[in-house]
Write a protein that holds these residues in place. Structure first.
Motif, short mmCIF file in Angstrom:
data_model
loop_
_atom_site.label_atom_id
_atom_site.label_comp_id
_atom_site.label_asym_id
_atom_site.label_seq_id
_atom_site.Cartn_x
_atom_site.Cartn_y
_atom_site.Cartn_z
N LEU A 1 -11.11 4.02 -6.79
CA LEU A 1 -9.91 4.49 -7.49
C LEU A 1 -9.27 5.67 -6.78
O LEU A 1 -8.04 5.76 -6.67
N SER A 2 -10.09 6.59 -6.27
CA SER A 2 -9.52 7.74 -5.58
C SER A 2 -8.90 7.32 -4.25
O SER A 2 -7.83 7.82 -3.86
N ILE A 3 -9.52 6.39 -3.54
CA ILE A 3 -8.94 5.90 -2.29
C ILE A 3 -7.66 5.12 -2.57
O ILE A 3 -6.69 5.19 -1.80
N PHE A 4 -7.63 4.38 -3.70
CA PHE A 4 -6.40 3.70 -4.11
C PHE A 4 -5.26 4.69 -4.24
O PHE A 4 -4.14 4.45 -3.77
N GLY A 5 -5.52 5.83 -4.87
CA GLY A 5 -4.50 6.86 -5.01
C GLY A 5 -4.02 7.39 -3.67
O GLY A 5 -2.82 7.59 -3.46
N CYS A 6 -4.95 7.59 -2.75
CA CYS A 6 -4.57 8.07 -1.41
C CYS A 6 -3.75 7.03 -0.66
O CYS A 6 -2.75 7.37 0.00
N VAL A 7 -4.16 5.77 -0.75
CA VAL A 7 -3.42 4.71 -0.07
C VAL A 7 -2.01 4.60 -0.65
O VAL A 7 -1.03 4.44 0.08
N TRP A 8 -1.90 4.73 -1.97
CA TRP A 8 -0.59 4.67 -2.61
C TRP A 8 0.28 5.84 -2.16
O TRP A 8 1.49 5.73 -1.99
N GLY A 9 -0.35 7.00 -1.96
CA GLY A 9 0.41 8.17 -1.52
C GLY A 9 0.94 8.04 -0.10
O GLY A 9 2.04 8.50 0.21
N THR B 1 2.49 -1.89 -2.89
CA THR B 1 1.98 -3.22 -2.57
C THR B 1 0.70 -3.15 -1.76
O THR B 1 -0.28 -3.84 -2.06
N ILE B 2 0.69 -2.31 -0.76
CA ILE B 2 -0.52 -2.16 0.06
C ILE B 2 -1.64 -1.55 -0.76
O ILE B 2 -2.80 -1.97 -0.66
N ALA B 3 -1.32 -0.59 -1.61
CA ALA B 3 -2.35 0.02 -2.45
C ALA B 3 -2.93 -0.98 -3.44
O ALA B 3 -4.14 -0.99 -3.69
N LEU B 4 -2.10 -1.85 -4.00
CA LEU B 4 -2.61 -2.87 -4.92
C LEU B 4 -3.46 -3.90 -4.19
O LEU B 4 -4.46 -4.38 -4.74
N ASN B 5 -3.09 -4.22 -2.95
CA ASN B 5 -3.94 -5.10 -2.15
C ASN B 5 -5.31 -4.47 -1.92
O ASN B 5 -6.33 -5.15 -2.01
N TYR B 6 -5.32 -3.18 -1.63
CA TYR B 6 -6.60 -2.48 -1.48
C TYR B 6 -7.39 -2.53 -2.78
O TYR B 6 -8.60 -2.78 -2.77
N LEU B 7 -6.72 -2.29 -3.90
CA LEU B 7 -7.41 -2.26 -5.18
C LEU B 7 -8.00 -3.63 -5.53
O LEU B 7 -9.10 -3.70 -6.07
N ILE B 8 -7.28 -4.70 -5.22
CA ILE B 8 -7.83 -6.05 -5.45
C ILE B 8 -9.10 -6.25 -4.64
O ILE B 8 -10.10 -6.74 -5.14
N GLY B 9 -9.06 -5.85 -3.38
CA GLY B 9 -10.25 -5.96 -2.54
C GLY B 9 -11.39 -5.09 -3.02
O GLY B 9 -12.55 -5.50 -3.00
N ALA B 10 -11.07 -3.88 -3.47
CA ALA B 10 -12.10 -2.98 -3.97
C ALA B 10 -12.74 -3.53 -5.24
O ALA B 10 -13.97 -3.46 -5.41
N CYS B 11 -11.93 -4.09 -6.13
CA CYS B 11 -12.48 -4.68 -7.35
C CYS B 11 -13.36 -5.89 -7.03
O CYS B 11 -14.43 -6.05 -7.63
N ALA B 12 -12.93 -6.69 -6.08
CA ALA B 12 -13.77 -7.83 -5.67
C ALA B 12 -15.07 -7.33 -5.06
O ALA B 12 -16.14 -7.91 -5.29
N GLY B 13 -15.02 -6.23 -4.32
CA GLY B 13 -16.23 -5.64 -3.75
C GLY B 13 -17.18 -5.13 -4.81
O GLY B 13 -18.40 -5.30 -4.70
N VAL B 14 -16.65 -4.51 -5.85
CA VAL B 14 -17.50 -4.01 -6.94
C VAL B 14 -18.14 -5.17 -7.70
O VAL B 14 -19.33 -5.13 -8.03
N VAL B 15 -17.37 -6.23 -7.94
CA VAL B 15 -17.94 -7.40 -8.61
C VAL B 15 -19.02 -8.03 -7.75
O VAL B 15 -20.10 -8.39 -8.23
#
Length: 97
Positions: A20-28, A33-47
């Motif tokens: 979540l914190s890296i998502f915020g940095c990527v969004w900044g 769009t790129i930040a949401l792509n990262y978040l989708i990948g991060a959520c898949a990684g956590v699962v």
């Protein structure tokens, strides 16, 4: 076994918070769009990490057969991409570059 469950919970919590914190940095630094792509990948990684942890729990009590649930994570991400394309959303994921 209690120590294992505590370590597993800590690992999943720390991984989620870092994502979540890296998502915020990527969004900044980049677009949403790129930040949401990262978040989708991060959520898949956590699962996927939680699925691996569940398999570690079952070591020794089952055969050496690998479950199909691991492939479901990647199929789900690809299905999300196709769903977004059908509704007219952005489909430019990290593997499209």
């Amino acid at each position: 076994m209690g120590e294992y469950y505590q370590l597993k919970r800590n690992l999943l919590t720390i991984t989620s918070l870092l994502s979540l914190s890296i998502f915020g940095c990527v969004w900044g630094f980049y677009s949403l769009t790129i930040a949401l792509n990262y978040l989708i990948g991060a959520c898949a990684g956590v699962v996927y990490l939680s699925l691996l942890a569940r398999n570690v729990e079952q070591l020794g009590s089952q055969t050496k057969r690998m479950g199909k649930a691991h492939f479901a994570v990647f199929v789900g991400v690809d299905d999300l991409r196709h769903t977004m394309a059908a509704v007219g959303g952005s489909t430019q994921f990290f593997w499209d570059f």
